[in-house]
Every structure is written in structure tokens, then in C-alpha cells.
Design a protein around this motif. Structure first.
Motif, mmCIF file in Angstrom:
data_model
loop_
_atom_site.group_PDB
_atom_site.id
_atom_site.type_symbol
_atom_site.label_atom_id
_atom_site.label_comp_id
_atom_site.label_asym_id
_atom_site.label_seq_id
_atom_site.Cartn_x
_atom_site.Cartn_y
_atom_site.Cartn_z
ATOM 1 N N ASN A 6 25.039 31.786 -27.950
ATOM 2 C CA ASN A 6 23.707 31.962 -27.391
ATOM 3 C C ASN A 6 23.008 30.612 -27.289
ATOM 4 O O ASN A 6 23.312 29.691 -28.040
ATOM 5 C CB ASN A 6 22.890 32.925 -28.264
ATOM 6 C CG ASN A 6 23.486 34.318 -28.258
ATOM 7 O OD1 ASN A 6 24.217 34.682 -27.350
ATOM 8 N ND2 ASN A 6 23.187 35.090 -29.293
ATOM 9 N N HIS A 9 21.526 28.923 -30.607
ATOM 10 C CA HIS A 9 22.223 29.006 -31.872
ATOM 11 C C HIS A 9 22.850 27.650 -32.201
ATOM 12 O O HIS A 9 23.417 26.990 -31.334
ATOM 13 C CB HIS A 9 23.299 30.092 -31.841
ATOM 14 C CG HIS A 9 22.752 31.453 -32.111
ATOM 15 N ND1 HIS A 9 22.205 32.231 -31.137
ATOM 16 C CD2 HIS A 9 22.645 32.166 -33.273
ATOM 17 C CE1 HIS A 9 21.797 33.385 -31.656
ATOM 18 N NE2 HIS A 9 22.044 33.366 -32.951
ATOM 19 N N ARG A 39 20.418 33.682 -38.950
ATOM 20 C CA ARG A 39 20.854 34.039 -37.593
ATOM 21 C C ARG A 39 20.766 32.848 -36.641
ATOM 22 O O ARG A 39 21.322 32.874 -35.536
ATOM 23 C CB ARG A 39 20.015 35.197 -37.047
ATOM 24 C CG ARG A 39 20.328 36.525 -37.724
ATOM 25 C CD ARG A 39 19.444 37.643 -37.144
ATOM 26 N NE ARG A 39 19.653 37.798 -35.717
ATOM 27 C CZ ARG A 39 20.639 38.506 -35.170
ATOM 28 N NH1 ARG A 39 21.498 39.131 -35.946
ATOM 29 N NH2 ARG A 39 20.760 38.594 -33.861
ATOM 30 N N LEU A 40 20.071 31.804 -37.084
ATOM 31 C CA LEU A 40 19.985 30.596 -36.272
ATOM 32 C C LEU A 40 21.348 29.904 -36.156
ATOM 33 O O LEU A 40 21.594 29.164 -35.200
ATOM 34 C CB LEU A 40 18.960 29.631 -36.899
ATOM 35 C CG LEU A 40 18.423 28.485 -36.052
ATOM 36 C CD1 LEU A 40 17.702 29.025 -34.826
ATOM 37 C CD2 LEU A 40 17.461 27.630 -36.882
ATOM 38 N N GLY A 42 25.189 29.709 -35.403
ATOM 39 C CA GLY A 42 26.214 30.369 -34.610
ATOM 40 C C GLY A 42 27.584 30.117 -35.196
ATOM 41 O O GLY A 42 27.961 30.671 -36.219
ATOM 42 N N ASN A 111 24.970 24.474 -26.850
ATOM 43 C CA ASN A 111 24.231 24.696 -28.097
ATOM 44 C C ASN A 111 24.003 23.403 -28.875
ATOM 45 O O ASN A 111 24.787 22.465 -28.771
ATOM 46 C CB ASN A 111 25.008 25.646 -29.026
ATOM 47 C CG ASN A 111 25.322 26.951 -28.378
ATOM 48 O OD1 ASN A 111 26.031 26.976 -27.388
ATOM 49 N ND2 ASN A 111 24.804 28.023 -28.936
ATOM 50 N N LYS A 397 14.282 27.995 -33.089
ATOM 51 C CA LYS A 397 14.153 29.443 -33.219
ATOM 52 C C LYS A 397 13.352 30.012 -32.057
ATOM 53 O O LYS A 397 12.342 29.452 -31.675
ATOM 54 C CB LYS A 397 13.494 29.827 -34.550
ATOM 55 C CG LYS A 397 13.604 31.294 -34.867
ATOM 56 C CD LYS A 397 13.230 31.574 -36.298
ATOM 57 C CE LYS A 397 13.423 33.033 -36.649
ATOM 58 N NZ LYS A 397 13.089 33.319 -38.048
#
Length: 397
Positions: A6, A9, A39-40, A42, A111, A397
Motif C-alpha cells: 500500500n 506502508h 499497521r504502518l 508493511g 513505499n 500515517k
């Protein structure tokens, strides 16, 4: 391995050679967990997962050189020759082979990517949002890698080094010292109790650590010093890799000195009423970190090479006894910094280690140990991991 890609991430790339670099990345992850922002993160990938063929062989050779380069002989000479004065630009033949599969893997990633080794900065320079964490107290030439978007450093002095090679001040983030979160949490109370023990001439407990490579000279000095401390009336906790050189040598030296010792592992319960000599066995960094944090309130000083946990000496008020020789580019500079700060004493020869207990007793009675502790407390912010987590959360974030 998490395969999500994502947009914001953060990917983490581990070198997993030596202790320092994985330690810093693990600490950042733990800080994000505490802030409920894991969750940040990846992908978390080890270079050995990405590399194949000649690249994998090159990395395995680098790991072997690290482990063998601390011992006397030709390999040690070659290892020092390779590392001394090296500037990682990504342009050498060696860096080409090391980085071939890494570059291929991240070619289409947009990313942010977090690394903690200058070699990876050289390999991946120019990548969008490449973040380099330099957590060490000093910055030898080999650590000053150009090509990252952000640099995370512990102090203003280290920040200045990166600014001098061309990084803009806004891209160099001063975080404070990166102390293990579990230890940072109890550091104040531990310091107060330690200061009382140092001042009241009560029995002292020392923690003894080697580096991951376990150089022969280091483990000899650590083992002799630990035995000497016990014979002078103190207690020691020796953190030793299961089946490693330090475990073996410490047991031999303690036995020859008629010192009873107990060995424990991560599966054993840890009693704070420890025996006069305790050997703490670990098989992974995580096991070592957990047991270290559990026993940390007992530490009155620690003995280790200059490049191991030196931020404890200047950040936690824990006097350090440095075993020689200084191996690699970081250790001499760390030693110089610690000695100048007044928080450390060197153990150079076997005779110094054999007289360690007497010296320790003398330094306690004269107030020198307390003075060393005072000079290493409340001088720097010690919440570096939390600061980094906040930076990443606010940025991505």
C-alpha cells in the motif's frame, strides 16, 4: 513475509549481520506497537531472503568475515582492510553483487523503506523515501552514506556529521538515544537504586556482554574480570550465546577459580536473588533482550566492548568497563567518546582483568563509580525509539 505494498506502508530491510542494525529496527517496530500503529509497517525482509546465487554467496561471505574478522590472523587483517575508510556509494564491484537482487526487488516499490546500515543506503540511494537510521553515538567515515531522504540520528553532534556531507538540516532528524523501550521505562527507578548501592559501599552486581562475533581476546578479559569481581565479593551476570565462545570460556574460568555458577535460559524463571555468578544463555537477540530487561534493575555497572550498548553508559548512568582491543571503525571512536565523557574505564590486559575486583572495590570506595554514573545520567534524551515512531506516524500515517 508480508507482501502488502500500500502507498504509505513502510518497508523494513534488515542486514541481520551483527547486533546493532537489527536491534535498531526491532526497537522502532516495538515502539510502533506501543503506539498502536504497527499497521504502518508493511514488508519486513532480511537480505538473505531476497538474495540468490552470487548475491547470496556475497552476503554469506560478508557474514562469515564479520564473525571471523574479530580473531587474530589473516582474515582479521583482510576484514579491517575492507572496512577501514570505506565509503558506501553502491558503485564498487562488491556492492554490485551484494545489491543486485535487493535493487531488483525494490525497483517498482514506491513505499518508504527503512534501513539501518550505510551499505544499504549506498545500494538503494535515490530510492523514493529511503530512511536511514544511524543509531550509534559516533559516525565513522563508513557510516556517512549519501542517498537517503531522511537520516535518523541520536544527537546533535552526529547530525552535524551528516549535514557536513551534504544533507540539509531539515532531513536530519535528531531523535535522542535509542534505549530498549522496556529498559527506558524503568531507567529512572533503576538509577536511583543503583546510586544508593554505589554510595553505600554495598555488594555490586555487574553485567558482562560480548559482541555477536565473540572475539577471543574479549571473552578472555570478560571471563577473567567476572571471576575477579566475584572473588572480591561481588556478583556477576554473564550474557552468553548458547554454545558460544563466551559461555564456554566463562565456565572454564569460573570453575578454575572455584566459583559456583548457575546457568539459565529464556524458559527458566528469573529470580532477583541471584547466585554469585549467573550465566544467562540465549539463542536469539529477542531472548537476550527480554532477559536483559528483566535483570536490568540489578545492574550496577557493565563490562563490554566499546561498540556494545555504549548508549547505556551515557544515557542510563551505568558505568562501563571496556574490554580491548577496539575492533572495527566504531569501537575506537566510541571508546574515545566514552572516556572523554568520564563514564568508562578500559580493561586492556589479562592482569587488568585479574585485578578487576580490587579496582572495582577501590573505585566504589573513592566515589569514582558514583561519579561515572552521575556523568552518564540525564545528559541526553533516551526516548529515541518513541521519537522515531512519532516521526513515522506523523509523516506517513
Amino acid at each position: 513475509m508480508n507482501t502488502m505494498n500500500n502507498k504509505d506502508h513502510i518497508n523494513i530491510l534488515y542486514t541481520n549481520i551483527g547486533r546493532g542494525h537489527p536491534f535498531y529496527l526491532d526497537g522502532i517496530t516495538e515502539a510502533l506497537i506501543k503506539k498502536q500503529s504497527i499497521r504502518l509497517i508493511g514488508n519486513k525482509v532480511d537480505i538473505f531472503e531476497l538474495s540468490k546465487g552470487v548475491s547470496l554467496f556475497a552476503w554469506k561471505s560478508a557474514r562469515w568475515m564479520y564473525r571471523m574478522g574479530s580473531s587474530p590472523g589473516l582474515i582479521s587483517w583482510l576484514y579491517k582492510k575492507i572496512r577501514t575508510g570505506r565509503s558506501y556509494t553502491g558503485n564498487s564491484r562488491l556492492e554490485y553483487y551484494l545489491g543486485r537482487d535487493i535493487k531488483k526487488h525494490y525497483k517498482n516499490y514506491s513505499n518508504p523503506l527503512l534501513v539501518a546500515h550505510p551499505l544499504l543506503v549506498g545500494i538503494l540511494k535515490g530510492k523514493n523515501d529511503l530512511i536511514y537510521q544511524h543509531g550509534e553515538l559516533v559516525a565513522p567515515e563508513e557510516s556517512l552514506a549519501a542517498g537517503a531522504v531522511y537520516i535518523l540520528v541520536p544527537t546533535d553532534q552526529v547530525a552535524e556529521k551528516f549535514i557536513m556531507i551534504g544533507y540539509s538540516k531539515s532531513r536530519v532528524i535528531v531523535t535522542g538515544l535509542c534505549i530498549e523501550p522496556a529498559i527506558e521505562k524503568i531507567s529512572h527507578d533503576a538509577f536511583q537504586v543503583r546510586a544508593s548501592r554505589l554510595l553505600n559501599n554495598t555488594q555490586l552486581t555487574g553485567a558482562f556482554f560480548s559482541s555477536g562475533a565473540e572475539p577471543v581476546k574479549h571473552i578472555q578479559l570478560l571471563s577473567l574480570a567476572a571471576a575477579s569481581a566475584v572473588k572480591a565479593g561481588g556478583k556477576v551476570i554473564i550474557f552468553a550465546k548458547k554454545g558460544g565462545r563466551l559461555e564456554s570460556r566463562a565456565k572454564i574460568v569460573l570453575s578454575k577459580s572455584s566459583i559456583k555458577f548457575q546457568s539459565i535460559s529464556s524458559t527458566d524463571s528469573i529470580q532477583h536473588d541471584i547466585p554469585e555468578a549467573l550465566i544467562v544463555n540465549f539463542q536469539s537477540r529477542r531472548e537476550e533482550n527480554i532477559m536483559t530487561a528483566q535483570l536490568f534493575p540489578l545492574f550496577d555497572y557493565f563490562a563490554a566492548p566499546a561498540h556494545e550498548r555504549s548508549n547505556w553508559a551515557v544515557g542510563l548512568g551505568l558505568p562501563q568497563f571496556i574490554v580491548n582491543p577496539h575492533i572495527g571503525p566504531y569501537a575506537p571512536l566510541n571508546n574515545e567518546f566514552l572516556m572523554k565523557t568520564g563514564v568508562s574505564v578500559e580493561i586492556d590486559l589479562n592482569i587488568d582483568a585479574n585485578l578487576f575486583g580490587t579496582m572495582l572495590e577501590s573505585h566504589q570506595k573513592s566515589g569514582k563509580l558514583f561519579d561515572m554514573s552521575q556523568k552518564g545520567w540525564n545528559q541526553y534524551n533516551i526516548n529515541g525509539f518513541s521519537t522515531i515512531a512519532d516521526f513515522l506516524i506523523n509523516k506517513y500515517k
